[in-house]
Scaffold this motif. Sequence first.
Motif, PDB file in Angstrom:
ATOM      1  N   MET A 183       0.840  -1.218   0.000  1.00  0.00           N
ATOM      2  CA  MET A 183       0.000   0.000   0.000  1.00  0.00           C
ATOM      3  C   MET A 183       0.867   1.257   0.000  1.00  0.00           C
ATOM      4  O   MET A 183       0.441   2.316  -0.441  1.00  0.00           O
ATOM      5  CB  MET A 183      -0.885   0.044   1.253  1.00  0.00           C
ATOM      6  N   THR A 265      -6.857  -3.290   6.931  1.00  0.00           N
ATOM      7  CA  THR A 265      -7.891  -2.418   6.376  1.00  0.00           C
ATOM      8  C   THR A 265      -7.809  -1.023   6.988  1.00  0.00           C
ATOM      9  O   THR A 265      -8.000  -0.015   6.301  1.00  0.00           O
ATOM     10  CB  THR A 265      -9.297  -3.023   6.625  1.00  0.00           C
ATOM     11  N   LEU A 268      -5.286   0.814   5.194  1.00  0.00           N
ATOM     12  CA  LEU A 268      -5.800   1.165   3.862  1.00  0.00           C
ATOM     13  C   LEU A 268      -6.622   2.457   3.930  1.00  0.00           C
ATOM     14  O   LEU A 268      -6.426   3.375   3.126  1.00  0.00           O
ATOM     15  CB  LEU A 268      -6.652   0.003   3.334  1.00  0.00           C
ATOM     16  N   ARG A 272      -5.826   6.188   2.468  1.00  0.00           N
ATOM     17  CA  ARG A 272      -6.809   6.829   1.589  1.00  0.00           C
ATOM     18  C   ARG A 272      -7.122   8.244   2.091  1.00  0.00           C
ATOM     19  O   ARG A 272      -7.218   9.181   1.316  1.00  0.00           O
ATOM     20  CB  ARG A 272      -8.078   5.967   1.558  1.00  0.00           C
TER      21      ARG A 272
END
Length: 381
Positions: A183, A265, A268, A272
């Motif tokens: 990521m 997550t 993530l 973002r």
Amino acid sequence: MRILAIETSCDETGLTIIEAKGGVKKPSFKILANELASQVEIHKEYGGVFPALAKREHIKNLPILFEKVLKTSKVKKFDLISVTSGPGLEPALWTGIVFAKEKALEYKTPLIPVNHMEGHILSVFGKDKGEFSIPKVEFPALSLLVSGGHTEIVLIKDWMKYEVIGETLDDAVGEAFDKVARMMDLPYPGGPEISKLAEQARKEINKQRYVVSGSLGRSGDDGQRKFSPENFRADGNNISSKIISLPRPMLHSKNFDFSYSGLKTAVLYLIRDIGKLDEKTKMAIAFEFENAAIEPLIHKTKKAIEKYKIKTLIIGGGVSANKHLQREIKKNIKIKTLMPAKKLSTDNSIMIGMVAYMKYLKNKGKVPRPSSIKAEGNLKL
Ligand code: KG4
Ligand code: ZN
């Protein structure tokens, strides 16, 4: 006895010829030849292990490495051939098994299947060259196995007597390191990359170049965290008003299980929200992620040691090379703790040869029919 050991469970092709003696009470080993072909460079492009490619590479490497170990060791025959039969990627495992079966037939040698995780447990006693032995271990022992495919706490009552008392319900800890690295556009395997950034962040914190925040509210199941210098926010422009705080899933659950997909997550979503990541922000994320990933491992290992009155702790698997994990173990665990040498922390066939000898002795020389040996991706201990 002379053992040929073969490992192809993931992205390393390993072949070892090892001389074993001493029996089950005083097993000792001498490496006669050892070869390891890493496919890391090939899989880098895909950001993870690509099974079809791993299979192709193993098939290509096995005969080449076999010729090399024969040449180095000058060995002409074996007393036992051993091969990893699981857990791992089935297409990759099959290549080793097929090769081992061919060699067992050609050399008229018994063939023994080995559990890869048992290999990681015994790897703490191994060396990558020369001679070594398995000393007397005080049982019950406990093993924390942390790799790209596994996160397990294993109760060891005696050699070959294992009980998995806790495991990950979703992703493995090494897998979480790899995915988070991806990521952040860091190369595969991501564990060492994240670790490097987190170590840098730790140094920066010591120099107080980061702003230390007040109390942190976090979304994990452990509620509010008290102020500590470890809870900080990065000073970079991107996240000036945001505190980097990640959950420690299942930290306080009553069992010895783990979960890493929620943490992944959370990273993530964080990335973002932040948008473009500068170096400093990457460091801050790596730091908090590493803390969040390691904390449950230490906490649950400690709890298991108390509950089962453990005398010896054995750490195994690729993530055991993580510096923060090593420091936290030293700080928190007071019983005898064994860790593998760096070269034996990741996949290798030396550990497979060691297990083969112990298993062969324990089973009093009985081996399964070669035709019954198959790849078992989810093989349990
Ligand atoms: O045991 P291993 O070689 O292969 C498996 O059986 O999975 O472990 C590889 C895993 C990878 O996920 C890699 O990123 C991780 O171990 N790893 C690390 C470190 N070095 C390797 N994770 C965190 N910190 C490290 N220093
Ligand atoms: Zn492994």
